[in-house]
Design a protein around this motif. Sequence first.
Motif, PDB file in Angstrom:
ATOM      1  N   GLN A  51       1.623  -0.340  13.195  1.00  0.00           N
ATOM      2  CA  GLN A  51       3.059  -0.192  12.955  1.00  0.00           C
ATOM      3  C   GLN A  51       3.403  -0.541  11.505  1.00  0.00           C
ATOM      4  N   ASP A  52       2.836  -1.616  10.984  1.00  0.00           N
ATOM      5  CA  ASP A  52       3.086  -1.979   9.592  1.00  0.00           C
ATOM      6  C   ASP A  52       2.438  -0.988   8.622  1.00  0.00           C
ATOM      7  N   ALA A  53       1.296  -0.418   8.982  1.00  0.00           N
ATOM      8  CA  ALA A  53       0.650   0.576   8.128  1.00  0.00           C
ATOM      9  C   ALA A  53       1.502   1.831   8.017  1.00  0.00           C
ATOM     10  N   TYR A  54       2.065   2.276   9.133  1.00  0.00           N
ATOM     11  CA  TYR A  54       2.945   3.438   9.079  1.00  0.00           C
ATOM     12  C   TYR A  54       4.245   3.121   8.349  1.00  0.00           C
ATOM     13  N   LEU A  55       4.737   1.911   8.483  1.00  0.00           N
ATOM     14  CA  LEU A  55       5.935   1.499   7.743  1.00  0.00           C
ATOM     15  C   LEU A  55       5.669   1.530   6.240  1.00  0.00           C
ATOM     16  N   LEU A  56       4.534   1.012   5.819  1.00  0.00           N
ATOM     17  CA  LEU A  56       4.180   1.024   4.402  1.00  0.00           C
ATOM     18  C   LEU A  56       4.004   2.452   3.890  1.00  0.00           C
ATOM     19  N   ALA A  57       3.375   3.301   4.689  1.00  0.00           N
ATOM     20  CA  ALA A  57       3.183   4.694   4.280  1.00  0.00           C
ATOM     21  C   ALA A  57       4.519   5.414   4.149  1.00  0.00           C
ATOM     22  N   ALA A  58       5.446   5.138   5.027  1.00  0.00           N
ATOM     23  CA  ALA A  58       6.755   5.793   4.954  1.00  0.00           C
ATOM     24  C   ALA A  58       7.571   5.268   3.781  1.00  0.00           C
ATOM     25  N   LEU A  59       7.545   3.965   3.547  1.00  0.00           N
ATOM     26  CA  LEU A  59       8.344   3.392   2.462  1.00  0.00           C
ATOM     27  C   LEU A  59       7.787   3.735   1.089  1.00  0.00           C
ATOM     28  N   ALA A  60       6.477   3.858   0.978  1.00  0.00           N
ATOM     29  CA  ALA A  60       5.888   4.158  -0.327  1.00  0.00           C
ATOM     30  C   ALA A  60       6.193   5.583  -0.775  1.00  0.00           C
ATOM     31  N   LEU A  61       6.458   6.481   0.159  1.00  0.00           N
ATOM     32  CA  LEU A  61       6.737   7.862  -0.205  1.00  0.00           C
ATOM     33  C   LEU A  61       8.211   8.141  -0.478  1.00  0.00           C
ATOM     34  N   ALA A  71       3.279   0.351  -2.749  1.00  0.00           N
ATOM     35  CA  ALA A  71       2.054   0.213  -1.958  1.00  0.00           C
ATOM     36  C   ALA A  71       1.274  -1.028  -2.373  1.00  0.00           C
ATOM     37  N   TYR A  72       1.226  -1.295  -3.675  1.00  0.00           N
ATOM     38  CA  TYR A  72       0.465  -2.438  -4.173  1.00  0.00           C
ATOM     39  C   TYR A  72       1.094  -3.761  -3.746  1.00  0.00           C
ATOM     40  N   HIS A  73       2.413  -3.859  -3.827  1.00  0.00           N
ATOM     41  CA  HIS A  73       3.073  -5.114  -3.470  1.00  0.00           C
ATOM     42  C   HIS A  73       3.378  -5.208  -1.977  1.00  0.00           C
ATOM     43  N   ALA A 114      -6.000 -10.485  -4.617  1.00  0.00           N
ATOM     44  CA  ALA A 114      -5.469  -9.454  -5.508  1.00  0.00           C
ATOM     45  C   ALA A 114      -6.480  -8.345  -5.739  1.00  0.00           C
ATOM     46  N   VAL A 115      -7.751  -8.667  -5.792  1.00  0.00           N
ATOM     47  CA  VAL A 115      -8.774  -7.650  -6.042  1.00  0.00           C
ATOM     48  C   VAL A 115      -8.878  -6.702  -4.850  1.00  0.00           C
ATOM     49  N   GLU A 116      -8.855  -7.231  -3.639  1.00  0.00           N
ATOM     50  CA  GLU A 116      -8.915  -6.385  -2.458  1.00  0.00           C
ATOM     51  C   GLU A 116      -7.670  -5.519  -2.348  1.00  0.00           C
ATOM     52  N   THR A 117      -6.513  -6.070  -2.709  1.00  0.00           N
ATOM     53  CA  THR A 117      -5.278  -5.297  -2.677  1.00  0.00           C
ATOM     54  C   THR A 117      -5.315  -4.173  -3.697  1.00  0.00           C
ATOM     55  N   MET A 118      -5.812  -4.464  -4.908  1.00  0.00           N
ATOM     56  CA  MET A 118      -5.919  -3.411  -5.924  1.00  0.00           C
ATOM     57  C   MET A 118      -6.881  -2.321  -5.483  1.00  0.00           C
ATOM     58  N   ALA A 119      -8.004  -2.703  -4.903  1.00  0.00           N
ATOM     59  CA  ALA A 119      -8.982  -1.716  -4.455  1.00  0.00           C
ATOM     60  C   ALA A 119      -8.426  -0.861  -3.319  1.00  0.00           C
ATOM     61  N   ALA A 120      -7.724  -1.487  -2.392  1.00  0.00           N
ATOM     62  CA  ALA A 120      -7.139  -0.732  -1.282  1.00  0.00           C
ATOM     63  C   ALA A 120      -6.044   0.199  -1.777  1.00  0.00           C
ATOM     64  N   THR A 121      -5.204  -0.270  -2.693  1.00  0.00           N
ATOM     65  CA  THR A 121      -4.142   0.575  -3.235  1.00  0.00           C
ATOM     66  C   THR A 121      -4.728   1.743  -4.000  1.00  0.00           C
ATOM     67  N   TYR A 122      -5.769   1.512  -4.766  1.00  0.00           N
ATOM     68  CA  TYR A 122      -6.410   2.597  -5.501  1.00  0.00           C
ATOM     69  C   TYR A 122      -7.002   3.621  -4.535  1.00  0.00           C
TER      70      TYR A 122
END
Length: 98
Positions: free
Chosen positions: A13-23, A56-58, A70-78
Motif C-alpha cells: 500500500q505504501d509502495a503504491y502511494l509513493l508511486a502515485a505521489l512521485a508521478l 521518491a528519494y525522500h 542513505a546509500v540504500e535509499t539512493m540506490a533504490a531511487t536510482y
Amino acid sequence: MVNGTRELSIDYQDAYLLAALALLPLWSSASVLLIPRLLLNALAVLVALSISISLAYHGLPALCQRQAEAVETMAATYTIMAPGVRAWGISMAIAWAY
C-alpha cells in the motif's frame, strides 16, 4: 525492488502511494504544454522530473520508517527512476525527430 534488501522494507500500500505521489509533478507539468514555448515546456518538464525524483528519494525512507540508510535509499531511487528517465529521454528524442 526495495523489499529485496534487508535495510529497507515497505508494504504494498505504501509502495503504491509513493508511486502515485512521485508521478504527480510529471502529470501536472503537462498543463504547461498549453503555452507554445519550447524552452518553457522543456524547463517545466525538467523541473517536474527533479521534483518527482526528490519525492521518491525522500518519500522512500519516510515510508520505510528508516532514516539512516542513505546509500540504500539512493540506490533504490536510482533503480526505480532510471528506467523512467531513460524512457522519457527516448520519447523526447522521437518526438523532436519527427
